[in-house]
Design an enzyme around this catalytic site. Sequence first.
Site, mmCIF file in Angstrom:
data_model
loop_
_atom_site.group_PDB
_atom_site.id
_atom_site.type_symbol
_atom_site.label_atom_id
_atom_site.label_comp_id
_atom_site.label_asym_id
_atom_site.label_seq_id
_atom_site.Cartn_x
_atom_site.Cartn_y
_atom_site.Cartn_z
ATOM 1 N N HIS A 152 0.818 -1.207 0.000
ATOM 2 C CA HIS A 152 0.000 0.000 0.000
ATOM 3 C C HIS A 152 0.856 1.263 0.000
ATOM 4 O O HIS A 152 1.985 1.268 0.486
ATOM 5 C CB HIS A 152 -0.928 0.010 1.203
ATOM 6 N N GLU A 171 0.579 3.982 1.723
ATOM 7 C CA GLU A 171 0.936 4.435 3.067
ATOM 8 C C GLU A 171 2.152 3.677 3.582
ATOM 9 O O GLU A 171 3.071 4.261 4.153
ATOM 10 C CB GLU A 171 -0.236 4.224 4.037
ATOM 11 N N CYS A 193 -6.696 1.457 5.277
ATOM 12 C CA CYS A 193 -7.175 0.179 5.795
ATOM 13 C C CYS A 193 -6.677 0.003 7.231
ATOM 14 O O CYS A 193 -5.791 0.735 7.685
ATOM 15 C CB CYS A 193 -6.705 -0.967 4.904
ATOM 16 N N CYS A 233 -2.892 -0.461 7.501
ATOM 17 C CA CYS A 233 -2.142 0.790 7.343
ATOM 18 C C CYS A 233 -2.348 1.715 8.541
ATOM 19 O O CYS A 233 -1.430 2.416 8.946
ATOM 20 C CB CYS A 233 -2.527 1.489 6.039
#
Length: 165
Positions: free
Chosen positions: A79, A81, A117, A120
Amino acid sequence: MKRRDKTNYYLDIAQTVLERGTCLRRNVGAILVKNDVIISTGYAGAPRGRANCSDLGVCRRAQLGIPRGQRYELCRSVHAEANCIIAASRDEMLGSTLYLAMRDAVTGDLVPDASPCNMCRRMIINAGIEKVIVRNSDEGYTVYDVQKDFVEADDTRPESELNTY
């Protein structure tokens, strides 16, 4: 001449970063900023050296009919992040702000009310990031206070209710 406000300036940069994304579902761009200095950037894509979904032409989770927000262990991508956090030192991240922009890879539209999410969110908490600002539209955004919204809320929202990848 009307000058662009600083929050949208950084969100514009995050939106440019997402253009490097290789996810076939959602492209996300992230930048970390502290004291008006960009510390790092990140976008969603496969780990270095591995083929991206965009190169393979297939998303394994979509192929298996897995709904958004579930079974991330089957996803090829790291991801945005996480990539942003990996590229910065903890000292730099303490008290910083993470700016995120998310675009639907199919429609090209910005994803309103997007949110990191739960996985994250945990990384954001441990990195010492203070605020997360997520673009909703060309001018609109949501500000999350990490302590209040991610720590004290303690992942009470099921993953399926989050507008994530």
